[in-house]
Design an enzyme around this catalytic site. Sequence first.
Site, PDB file in Angstrom:
ATOM      1  N   HIS A  37       0.802  -1.225   0.000  1.00 12.07           N
ATOM      2  CA  HIS A  37       0.000   0.000   0.000  1.00 12.07           C
ATOM      3  C   HIS A  37       0.833   1.272   0.000  1.00 12.07           C
ATOM      4  CE1 HIS A  37       0.914  -0.256   4.291  1.00 12.07           C
ATOM      5  NE2 HIS A  37       0.681   1.042   4.335  1.00 12.07           N
TER       6      HIS A  37
HETATM    7  C1  UD1 Z   1      -2.097   5.028   6.260  1.00 14.49           C
HETATM    8  C2  UD1 Z   1      -0.817   5.403   7.013  1.00 14.49           C
HETATM    9  C3  UD1 Z   1       0.216   4.291   6.840  1.00 14.49           C
HETATM   10  C4  UD1 Z   1      -0.346   2.950   7.232  1.00 14.49           C
HETATM   11  C5  UD1 Z   1      -1.608   2.707   6.421  1.00 14.49           C
HETATM   12  C6  UD1 Z   1      -2.249   1.368   6.753  1.00 14.49           C
HETATM   13  C7  UD1 Z   1      -0.275   7.803   7.164  1.00 14.49           C
HETATM   14  C8  UD1 Z   1       0.623   8.862   6.684  1.00 14.49           C
HETATM   15  N1  UD1 Z   1      -0.224   6.633   6.519  1.00 14.49           N
HETATM   16  O1  UD1 Z   1      -1.799   5.019   4.881  1.00 14.49           O
HETATM   17  O2  UD1 Z   1       1.332   4.577   7.661  1.00 14.49           O
HETATM   18  O3  UD1 Z   1       0.613   1.951   6.983  1.00 14.49           O
HETATM   19  O4  UD1 Z   1      -2.541   3.753   6.711  1.00 14.49           O
HETATM   20  O5  UD1 Z   1      -3.387   1.156   5.994  1.00 14.49           O
HETATM   21  O6  UD1 Z   1      -1.021   8.033   8.097  1.00 14.49           O
HETATM   22  N2  UD1 Z   1      -9.244   4.746   2.040  1.00 14.49           N
HETATM   23  C9  UD1 Z   1     -10.460   4.138   1.880  1.00 14.49           C
HETATM   24  N3  UD1 Z   1     -11.050   3.635   2.987  1.00 14.49           N
HETATM   25  C10 UD1 Z   1     -10.491   3.697   4.213  1.00 14.49           C
HETATM   26  C11 UD1 Z   1      -9.240   4.318   4.346  1.00 14.49           C
HETATM   27  C12 UD1 Z   1      -8.614   4.822   3.249  1.00 14.49           C
HETATM   28  O7  UD1 Z   1     -11.005   4.049   0.789  1.00 14.49           O
HETATM   29  O8  UD1 Z   1     -11.095   3.220   5.183  1.00 14.49           O
HETATM   30  C13 UD1 Z   1      -8.572   5.299   0.863  1.00 14.49           C
HETATM   31  C14 UD1 Z   1      -8.430   6.813   0.996  1.00 14.49           C
HETATM   32  O9  UD1 Z   1      -9.534   7.465   0.488  1.00 14.49           O
HETATM   33  C15 UD1 Z   1      -7.180   7.079   0.229  1.00 14.49           C
HETATM   34  C16 UD1 Z   1      -6.364   5.823   0.417  1.00 14.49           C
HETATM   35  O10 UD1 Z   1      -7.250   4.802   0.820  1.00 14.49           O
HETATM   36  O11 UD1 Z   1      -7.478   7.223  -1.126  1.00 14.49           O
HETATM   37  C17 UD1 Z   1      -5.248   6.013   1.390  1.00 14.49           C
HETATM   38  O12 UD1 Z   1      -5.719   6.228   2.721  1.00 14.49           O
HETATM   39  P1  UD1 Z   1      -4.895   7.083   3.806  1.00 14.49           P
HETATM   40  O13 UD1 Z   1      -5.476   6.872   5.140  1.00 14.49           O
HETATM   41  O14 UD1 Z   1      -4.737   8.477   3.338  1.00 14.49           O
HETATM   42  O15 UD1 Z   1      -3.449   6.489   3.819  1.00 14.49           O
HETATM   43  P2  UD1 Z   1      -2.942   4.974   3.772  1.00 14.49           P
HETATM   44  O16 UD1 Z   1      -2.275   4.798   2.467  1.00 14.49           O
HETATM   45  O17 UD1 Z   1      -4.007   4.016   4.173  1.00 14.49           O
END
Ligand code: UD1
Length: 372
Positions: free
Chosen positions: A210
């Site tokens: 991820h």
């Molecule tokens: C975050 C953490 C990372 C951790 C990871 C585990 C930071 C900087 N990064 O990264 O350290 O390893 O979580 O998963 O805090 N999204 C969904 N549904 C959700 C959550 C996210 O669709 O429930 C989508 C968001 O809209 C976004 C993407 O996933 O497009 C990334 O989500 P985000 O929480 O910004 O960061 P992660 O890459 O998950």
Amino acid sequence: MNDSKTLIHLVAGARPNFMKIAPLWHTLSACSWAEPLVIHTGQHYDANMSAAFFDDLGLPAPDHSLEIGSGTHGEQTGRTMIAYEALCLRQRPGWVIVVGDVNATAACALAARKLCLPVAHLEAGLRSGDRSMPEEINRIVTDAIADLLWTPSPDADENLRREGRPDQVIERVGNIMIDAYERLRPRIEAAAKGAALGLQDRGYGVVTLHRPVNVDNKAQLTAICDVLIALAGDLPLVFPVHPRTRAAIDRLGLQDLLSHPNLRLVEPLGYVDFMSLVTGACLVITDSGGIQEETTYLGIPCLTLRDSTERPITITQGTNQLVTTSTLLTKARAALKDSASGTRRPDLWDGKTAERVADSLRRHIQGAAAAA
Ligand code: UD1
């Protein structure tokens, strides 16, 4: 609230936080002096990224949900600070505990510390040395301002000393992730997730990806997919796909490239099912932080698709190796031939970290009361 109890905020925002606050919540709930409250910032909100973990880990519904949601780093961090500051002004917790390295960790530490509320960081001191990772910035910021730094390993203590943090705020308590695993071990073993997917025990690999550096760039993600398809010729692979990665696969049109009868793409799994899958695997390929630790604890070879790790002890003592897309296939085949030997569990990765944290907190609360 009971006046004789100290109100303690346990802050969690994203998936890897939930298994870190759960053992603490259980342990502190049983302490007569503590009133732990779960604060969910809402960075992760999909049921299978959040609620499923609360259920598995026996956590109550959050006492406060800040419902921050997705956004850029600035948006997520800023919205979290504003919402958490307002909560702290209303409630003034006796201690704020932040865990890990996600945006919620740094944002809540900043908001609380500026209100002069005492902040403790669990999993302090980890450093990858790579400041292009948002998590590294979150770690540095949080550790620079927290009043109490609970570390999992000696390298973490060393990093904090090098950054000028005084010895008296550093306490090595061990790895809280192992507490979560040991609390749920019977259910993890009973879940037999590999068998449920028709896979042989020790006869398959697990993949998780991820990190933006791996999934947001077409050339890199395509190269990874090519290697996974080649490896699937040797070994069945299960790949629970993170929402960021799912979006990237769709956006970059890589669905067809990932089609192979031995490569199973599944939705993100809850804690028990995921750990059950890992426990039965013979190989893990990941870019996660926590999975490097869980595989070391379980003695399962782990290939980490990153240039650096903030968890070097998983390499020096454990089963972890850093790989690139060029070395992944060779190292995976070598790991399958040569099952991990000569590795050992790092000290204090023993399922008793939450107790040590509670002891430490009690001492600090009593010390502050005696000094007042
Ligand atoms: C975050 C953490 C990372 C951790 C990871 C585990 C930071 C900087 N990064 O990264 O350290 O390893 O979580 O998963 O805090 N999204 C969904 N549904 C959700 C959550 C996210 O669709 O429930 C989508 C968001 O809209 C976004 C993407 O996933 O497009 C990334 O989500 P985000 O929480 O910004 O960061 P992660 O890459 O998950």
